[in-house]
Design a protein around this motif. Structure first.
Motif, mmCIF file in Angstrom:
data_model
loop_
_atom_site.group_PDB
_atom_site.id
_atom_site.type_symbol
_atom_site.label_atom_id
_atom_site.label_comp_id
_atom_site.label_asym_id
_atom_site.label_seq_id
_atom_site.Cartn_x
_atom_site.Cartn_y
_atom_site.Cartn_z
ATOM 1 N N ILE A 167 0.871 -1.176 0.000
ATOM 2 C CA ILE A 167 0.000 0.000 0.000
ATOM 3 C C ILE A 167 0.903 1.219 0.000
ATOM 4 N N LYS A 168 0.754 2.053 -1.009
ATOM 5 C CA LYS A 168 1.576 3.252 -1.159
ATOM 6 C C LYS A 168 0.724 4.485 -0.861
ATOM 7 N N GLN A 169 1.273 5.396 -0.053
ATOM 8 C CA GLN A 169 0.590 6.635 0.291
ATOM 9 C C GLN A 169 1.532 7.812 0.083
ATOM 10 N N PRO A 170 1.749 8.191 -1.169
ATOM 11 C CA PRO A 170 2.664 9.307 -1.423
ATOM 12 C C PRO A 170 2.104 10.631 -0.916
ATOM 13 N N VAL A 171 3.004 11.544 -0.563
ATOM 14 C CA VAL A 171 2.596 12.848 -0.024
ATOM 15 C C VAL A 171 1.867 13.668 -1.080
ATOM 16 N N PHE A 172 2.376 13.686 -2.305
ATOM 17 C CA PHE A 172 1.794 14.531 -3.350
ATOM 18 C C PHE A 172 1.137 13.721 -4.463
ATOM 19 N N GLY A 173 0.477 12.634 -4.125
ATOM 20 C CA GLY A 173 -0.194 11.814 -5.129
ATOM 21 C C GLY A 173 -1.294 10.991 -4.495
ATOM 22 N N ALA A 174 -2.009 10.277 -5.322
ATOM 23 C CA ALA A 174 -3.107 9.438 -4.851
ATOM 24 C C ALA A 174 -2.569 8.146 -4.227
ATOM 25 N N ASN A 175 -3.270 7.639 -3.229
ATOM 26 C CA ASN A 175 -2.924 6.353 -2.631
ATOM 27 C C ASN A 175 -3.147 5.243 -3.656
ATOM 28 N N TYR A 176 -2.341 4.189 -3.574
ATOM 29 C CA TYR A 176 -2.523 3.071 -4.490
ATOM 30 C C TYR A 176 -1.972 1.785 -3.880
ATOM 31 N N ILE A 177 -2.425 0.667 -4.434
ATOM 32 C CA ILE A 177 -1.944 -0.653 -4.045
ATOM 33 C C ILE A 177 -1.196 -1.223 -5.240
ATOM 34 N N LYS A 178 -0.009 -1.760 -4.977
ATOM 35 C CA LYS A 178 0.817 -2.339 -6.035
ATOM 36 C C LYS A 178 1.124 -3.776 -5.644
ATOM 37 N N GLY A 179 0.979 -4.694 -6.594
ATOM 38 C CA GLY A 179 1.255 -6.087 -6.307
ATOM 39 C C GLY A 179 1.280 -6.919 -7.572
ATOM 40 N N THR A 180 1.360 -8.223 -7.382
ATOM 41 C CA THR A 180 1.432 -9.174 -8.487
ATOM 42 C C THR A 180 0.249 -10.128 -8.395
ATOM 43 N N VAL A 181 -0.395 -10.372 -9.543
ATOM 44 C CA VAL A 181 -1.482 -11.351 -9.624
ATOM 45 C C VAL A 181 -1.011 -12.462 -10.552
ATOM 46 N N LYS A 182 -1.055 -13.675 -10.063
ATOM 47 C CA LYS A 182 -0.621 -14.826 -10.846
ATOM 48 C C LYS A 182 -1.806 -15.346 -11.658
ATOM 49 N N ALA A 183 -1.575 -15.675 -12.901
ATOM 50 C CA ALA A 183 -2.640 -16.225 -13.749
ATOM 51 C C ALA A 183 -2.943 -17.650 -13.334
ATOM 52 N N GLU A 184 -4.204 -17.982 -13.317
ATOM 53 C CA GLU A 184 -4.638 -19.327 -12.985
ATOM 54 C C GLU A 184 -4.728 -20.152 -14.270
ATOM 55 N N ALA A 185 -4.466 -21.428 -14.162
ATOM 56 C CA ALA A 185 -4.527 -22.295 -15.343
ATOM 57 C C ALA A 185 -5.913 -22.269 -15.961
ATOM 58 N N GLY A 186 -5.987 -22.155 -17.277
ATOM 59 C CA GLY A 186 -7.260 -22.147 -17.970
ATOM 60 C C GLY A 186 -7.821 -20.772 -18.119
#
Length: 101
Positions: free
Chosen positions: A82-101
């Motif tokens: 979870i990123k909360q920069p002082v001069f920008g919008a909050n955001y969540i950064k991460g990785t999503v793994k693809a599921e088979a099929g």
């Protein structure tokens, strides 16, 4: 991870009978990066609404786009920050793994 499986023709979200929507947020932007061979549906920044359930996150885009809905189960998500920069919008950064099929 599922693409275009969790929205109705009327523009609503579809959840299973065993789960409920805990929270929803409008005016959310979803961006995909660090992908090889990017399909058209994942290009650019998507704007829409995000829904939180006990098992997954569902994103519904606004307007006509190749991506109408995108579902991320928690067990396929990793390295979330979870990123909360002082001069920008909050955001969540991460990785999503693809599921088979």
């Amino acid at each position: 991870m599922a693409l275009n499986k969790n929205h109705s023709e009327g523009g609503g979200v579809i959840v299973n009978n065993t789960e409920s929507i805990l929270m929803s947020y409008d005016h959310v932007e979803l961006t995909f990066s660090d992908m090889k061979n990017v399909p058209e549906a994942f290009k650019g920044t998507k704007k829409g609404t995000v829904y939180l359930t006990p098992y997954r996150i569902i994103f519904l885009s606004k307007g006509r786009d190749a991506m109408q809905s995108f579902m991320m189960p928690f067990y396929l998500m990793k390295d979330c920050e979870i990123k909360q920069p002082v001069f920008g919008a909050n955001y969540i950064k991460g990785t999503v793994k693809a599921e088979a099929g």
